[in-house]
Design a protein around this motif. Structure first.
Motif, PDB file in Angstrom:
ATOM      1  N   ARG A 110       0.831  -1.212   0.000  1.00  0.00           N
ATOM      2  CA  ARG A 110       0.000   0.000   0.000  1.00  0.00           C
ATOM      3  C   ARG A 110       0.862   1.258   0.000  1.00  0.00           C
ATOM      4  NH1 ARG A 110      -2.838  -3.325   3.685  1.00  0.00           N
ATOM      5  NH2 ARG A 110      -1.830  -2.287   5.434  1.00  0.00           N
ATOM      6  N   LEU A 111       1.960   1.233   0.765  1.00  0.00           N
ATOM      7  CA  LEU A 111       2.844   2.395   0.835  1.00  0.00           C
ATOM      8  C   LEU A 111       3.461   2.698  -0.526  1.00  0.00           C
ATOM      9  CD1 LEU A 111       4.307   4.547   2.527  1.00  0.00           C
ATOM     10  CD2 LEU A 111       6.064   2.824   3.042  1.00  0.00           C
ATOM     11  N   SER A 112       3.882   1.669  -1.233  1.00  0.00           N
ATOM     12  CA  SER A 112       4.485   1.885  -2.555  1.00  0.00           C
ATOM     13  C   SER A 112       3.474   2.486  -3.526  1.00  0.00           C
ATOM     14  CB  SER A 112       5.043   0.571  -3.110  1.00  0.00           C
ATOM     15  OG  SER A 112       4.011  -0.357  -3.398  1.00  0.00           O
ATOM     16  N   LYS A 113       2.206   2.072  -3.429  1.00  0.00           N
ATOM     17  CA  LYS A 113       1.164   2.629  -4.300  1.00  0.00           C
ATOM     18  C   LYS A 113       0.904   4.092  -3.948  1.00  0.00           C
ATOM     19  CE  LYS A 113      -2.091   2.408  -7.452  1.00  0.00           C
ATOM     20  NZ  LYS A 113      -3.218   1.458  -7.321  1.00  0.00           N
ATOM     21  N   LYS A 114       0.883   4.423  -2.657  1.00  0.00           N
ATOM     22  CA  LYS A 114       0.678   5.810  -2.242  1.00  0.00           C
ATOM     23  C   LYS A 114       1.808   6.701  -2.756  1.00  0.00           C
ATOM     24  CE  LYS A 114      -1.935   4.820   1.997  1.00  0.00           C
ATOM     25  NZ  LYS A 114      -1.910   4.885   3.492  1.00  0.00           N
ATOM     26  N   ARG A 115       3.023   6.204  -2.705  1.00  0.00           N
ATOM     27  CA  ARG A 115       4.166   6.977  -3.206  1.00  0.00           C
ATOM     28  C   ARG A 115       4.018   7.247  -4.702  1.00  0.00           C
ATOM     29  NH1 ARG A 115       8.890   3.683   0.192  1.00  0.00           N
ATOM     30  NH2 ARG A 115       8.725   4.960   2.092  1.00  0.00           N
ATOM     31  N   ALA A 116       3.576   6.250  -5.434  1.00  0.00           N
ATOM     32  CA  ALA A 116       3.366   6.429  -6.874  1.00  0.00           C
ATOM     33  C   ALA A 116       2.274   7.458  -7.135  1.00  0.00           C
ATOM     34  CB  ALA A 116       3.006   5.094  -7.520  1.00  0.00           C
ATOM     35  N   GLN A 117       1.215   7.438  -6.338  1.00  0.00           N
ATOM     36  CA  GLN A 117       0.119   8.388  -6.514  1.00  0.00           C
ATOM     37  C   GLN A 117       0.563   9.820  -6.190  1.00  0.00           C
ATOM     38  OE1 GLN A 117      -2.665   6.465  -3.888  1.00  0.00           O
ATOM     39  NE2 GLN A 117      -3.692   5.365  -5.558  1.00  0.00           N
ATOM     40  N   VAL A 118       1.416   9.965  -5.187  1.00  0.00           N
ATOM     41  CA  VAL A 118       1.955  11.291  -4.854  1.00  0.00           C
ATOM     42  C   VAL A 118       2.811  11.818  -6.008  1.00  0.00           C
ATOM     43  CG1 VAL A 118       3.579  12.511  -3.350  1.00  0.00           C
ATOM     44  CG2 VAL A 118       1.871  10.981  -2.357  1.00  0.00           C
ATOM     45  N   ALA A 119       3.610  10.947  -6.615  1.00  0.00           N
ATOM     46  CA  ALA A 119       4.417  11.348  -7.767  1.00  0.00           C
ATOM     47  C   ALA A 119       3.528  11.749  -8.938  1.00  0.00           C
ATOM     48  CB  ALA A 119       5.349  10.209  -8.178  1.00  0.00           C
ATOM     49  N   GLU A 120       2.423  11.050  -9.117  1.00  0.00           N
ATOM     50  CA  GLU A 120       1.477  11.406 -10.174  1.00  0.00           C
ATOM     51  C   GLU A 120       0.909  12.806  -9.943  1.00  0.00           C
ATOM     52  OE1 GLU A 120      -2.661   9.744 -12.239  1.00  0.00           O
ATOM     53  OE2 GLU A 120      -2.101   9.137 -10.209  1.00  0.00           O
ATOM     54  N   GLN A 121       0.563  13.124  -8.700  1.00  0.00           N
ATOM     55  CA  GLN A 121       0.052  14.450  -8.370  1.00  0.00           C
ATOM     56  C   GLN A 121       1.092  15.526  -8.686  1.00  0.00           C
ATOM     57  OE1 GLN A 121      -1.102  14.234  -4.236  1.00  0.00           O
ATOM     58  NE2 GLN A 121      -2.691  12.692  -4.628  1.00  0.00           N
ATOM     59  N   PHE A 122       2.363  15.229  -8.407  1.00  0.00           N
ATOM     60  CA  PHE A 122       3.432  16.175  -8.712  1.00  0.00           C
ATOM     61  C   PHE A 122       3.503  16.447 -10.214  1.00  0.00           C
ATOM     62  CE2 PHE A 122       7.964  16.328 -10.115  1.00  0.00           C
ATOM     63  CZ  PHE A 122       8.208  17.656  -9.784  1.00  0.00           C
ATOM     64  N   LEU A 123       3.411  15.410 -11.028  1.00  0.00           N
ATOM     65  CA  LEU A 123       3.463  15.577 -12.480  1.00  0.00           C
ATOM     66  C   LEU A 123       2.249  16.369 -12.984  1.00  0.00           C
ATOM     67  CD1 LEU A 123       4.737  12.101 -13.728  1.00  0.00           C
ATOM     68  CD2 LEU A 123       6.052  14.139 -13.166  1.00  0.00           C
ATOM     69  N   ARG A 201      13.416   2.706  -1.406  1.00  0.00           N
ATOM     70  CA  ARG A 201      12.273   3.555  -1.085  1.00  0.00           C
ATOM     71  C   ARG A 201      12.174   4.656  -2.137  1.00  0.00           C
ATOM     72  NH1 ARG A 201      14.715   2.723   4.259  1.00  0.00           N
ATOM     73  NH2 ARG A 201      15.830   4.685   4.030  1.00  0.00           N
ATOM     74  N   ARG A 202      11.566   4.317  -3.274  1.00  0.00           N
ATOM     75  CA  ARG A 202      11.584   5.273  -4.377  1.00  0.00           C
ATOM     76  C   ARG A 202      10.392   5.092  -5.302  1.00  0.00           C
ATOM     77  NH1 ARG A 202      10.963   1.378  -7.298  1.00  0.00           N
ATOM     78  NH2 ARG A 202      12.552   0.004  -8.172  1.00  0.00           N
ATOM     79  N   VAL A 203      10.247   6.065  -6.194  1.00  0.00           N
ATOM     80  CA  VAL A 203       9.292   5.981  -7.290  1.00  0.00           C
ATOM     81  C   VAL A 203      10.069   6.150  -8.586  1.00  0.00           C
ATOM     82  CG1 VAL A 203       7.417   7.158  -8.489  1.00  0.00           C
ATOM     83  CG2 VAL A 203       7.259   6.776  -6.034  1.00  0.00           C
ATOM     84  N   LYS A 204       9.840   5.243  -9.505  1.00  0.00           N
ATOM     85  CA  LYS A 204      10.476   5.331 -10.828  1.00  0.00           C
ATOM     86  C   LYS A 204       9.460   5.910 -11.799  1.00  0.00           C
ATOM     87  CE  LYS A 204      13.247   2.136 -12.202  1.00  0.00           C
ATOM     88  NZ  LYS A 204      13.822   0.845 -12.677  1.00  0.00           N
ATOM     89  N   ILE A 205       9.899   6.899 -12.575  1.00  0.00           N
ATOM     90  CA  ILE A 205       9.001   7.586 -13.507  1.00  0.00           C
ATOM     91  C   ILE A 205       9.547   7.475 -14.929  1.00  0.00           C
ATOM     92  CG2 ILE A 205       7.945   9.792 -14.141  1.00  0.00           C
ATOM     93  CD1 ILE A 205       8.269  10.648 -11.214  1.00  0.00           C
ATOM     94  N   PHE A 206       8.724   6.964 -15.831  1.00  0.00           N
ATOM     95  CA  PHE A 206       9.019   6.961 -17.257  1.00  0.00           C
ATOM     96  C   PHE A 206       8.035   7.911 -17.940  1.00  0.00           C
ATOM     97  CE2 PHE A 206      10.480   2.751 -15.977  1.00  0.00           C
ATOM     98  CZ  PHE A 206      11.681   2.621 -16.653  1.00  0.00           C
ATOM     99  N   VAL A 207       8.540   8.832 -18.724  1.00  0.00           N
ATOM    100  CA  VAL A 207       7.681   9.705 -19.530  1.00  0.00           C
ATOM    101  C   VAL A 207       8.016   9.458 -20.993  1.00  0.00           C
ATOM    102  CG1 VAL A 207       6.965  12.059 -20.040  1.00  0.00           C
ATOM    103  CG2 VAL A 207       7.610  11.443 -17.699  1.00  0.00           C
ATOM    104  N   VAL A 208       7.050   8.942 -21.728  1.00  0.00           N
ATOM    105  CA  VAL A 208       7.254   8.612 -23.141  1.00  0.00           C
ATOM    106  C   VAL A 208       6.752   9.765 -23.992  1.00  0.00           C
ATOM    107  CG1 VAL A 208       6.851   6.922 -24.946  1.00  0.00           C
ATOM    108  CG2 VAL A 208       6.890   6.202 -22.550  1.00  0.00           C
ATOM    109  N   ILE A 209       7.594  10.248 -24.879  1.00  0.00           N
ATOM    110  CA  ILE A 209       7.267  11.401 -25.715  1.00  0.00           C
ATOM    111  C   ILE A 209       6.949  10.957 -27.133  1.00  0.00           C
ATOM    112  CG2 ILE A 209       8.038  13.682 -26.452  1.00  0.00           C
ATOM    113  CD1 ILE A 209       7.942  13.261 -23.424  1.00  0.00           C
TER     114      ILE A 209
END
Length: 228
Positions: A110-123, A201-209
């Motif tokens: 659950r914590l890893s999913k919350k971290r991903a959602q926080v990163a999504e909000q940042f983007l 303890r991280r979030v990995k972000i891929f942005v495809v252009i």
């Protein structure tokens, strides 16, 4: 056509700058099945690839923690370029959160999913992403990455025994129990928590252009921003 060339050259300069920021970044060779599938897709187009890190048991983004400020600034620069370039648009964003092996397995999921959602909000706060396909995933405890951290950062006499436990077929909970019981006072476990779990303890972000091929026939560029 002159304007198109000018925009393209500016983009290349910025991409080169972002690549320089990540030049000294340590790389991890392991890719999960999920990440392998991502890689097959994203290498078709320009890729922005970065990480955001979290302190122990935290789910908010602290810009002062590790390399987060550099990563966040790099993403801001990249999104600012995209906002002014009519030839490029974001087609897909993949955000994968992870947690260290400390604590309950399902809690870490659950914590890893919350971290991903926080990163999504940042983007979302940086760019209008209505047309982008956004995938948000919580990967839970990343024991393979933890193993790589131990190999790189752990230098104590019981390292071989520790790696045998990590590589065993035991459940995550059983592995943690065995490591805690390796010595009195859980000294090995305490050392690992302090020195060998930061990368987990991280979030990995891929942005495809998606780049318009009407005007651009140049080779693709992979941008790794603020990664650690």
């Amino acid at each position: 056509m002159k304007i198109v060339r000018w925009v393209f050259f500016i983009t290349i300069i910025i991409c080169s700058y972002l690549n320089t920021l990540a030049a000294a970044t340590p790389q991890y060779t392991h890719l999960s099945d999920y990440q392998t599938n991502i890689t097959r897709r994203v290498f078709q187009d320009t890729l922005i690839h970065t990480h955001l890190y979290f302190d122990h048991d935290q789910e908010h983004i602290d810009s002062t923690y590790r390399w987060n400020l550099r990563a966040m600034d790099s993403v801001r620069v990249a999104f600012a370029i995209l906002g002014k370039d009519s030839l490029q648009s974001i087609s897909t964003i993949i955000i994968e959160g992870a947690a260290s092996p400390v604590g309950d397995y399902w809690y870490n999921q659950r914590l890893s999913k919350k971290r991903a959602q926080v990163a999504e909000q940042f983007l979302h706060s940086l760019h209008g992403l209505e047309s982008a396909n956004i995938e948000v995933k919580g990967a839970g405890e990343d024991w393979k990455l933890f193993e790589e951290e131990v190999i790189k950062y752990y230098d104590r006499p019981n390292k071989r025994k520790l790696l045998e436990i990590i590589r065993s077929d035991a459940s995550e909970a059983e592995k943690e129990r065995k490591i805690r019981n390796m010595d009195p006072g859980e000294e090995t476990w305490k050392y690992l928590v302090k020195n060998c779990m930061q990368d987990s303890r991280r979030v990995k972000i891929f942005v495809v252009i998606d780049i318009s091929r009407v005007h651009l026939h140049q080779s693709k560029h992979i941008v790794q921003t603020g990664q650690a």
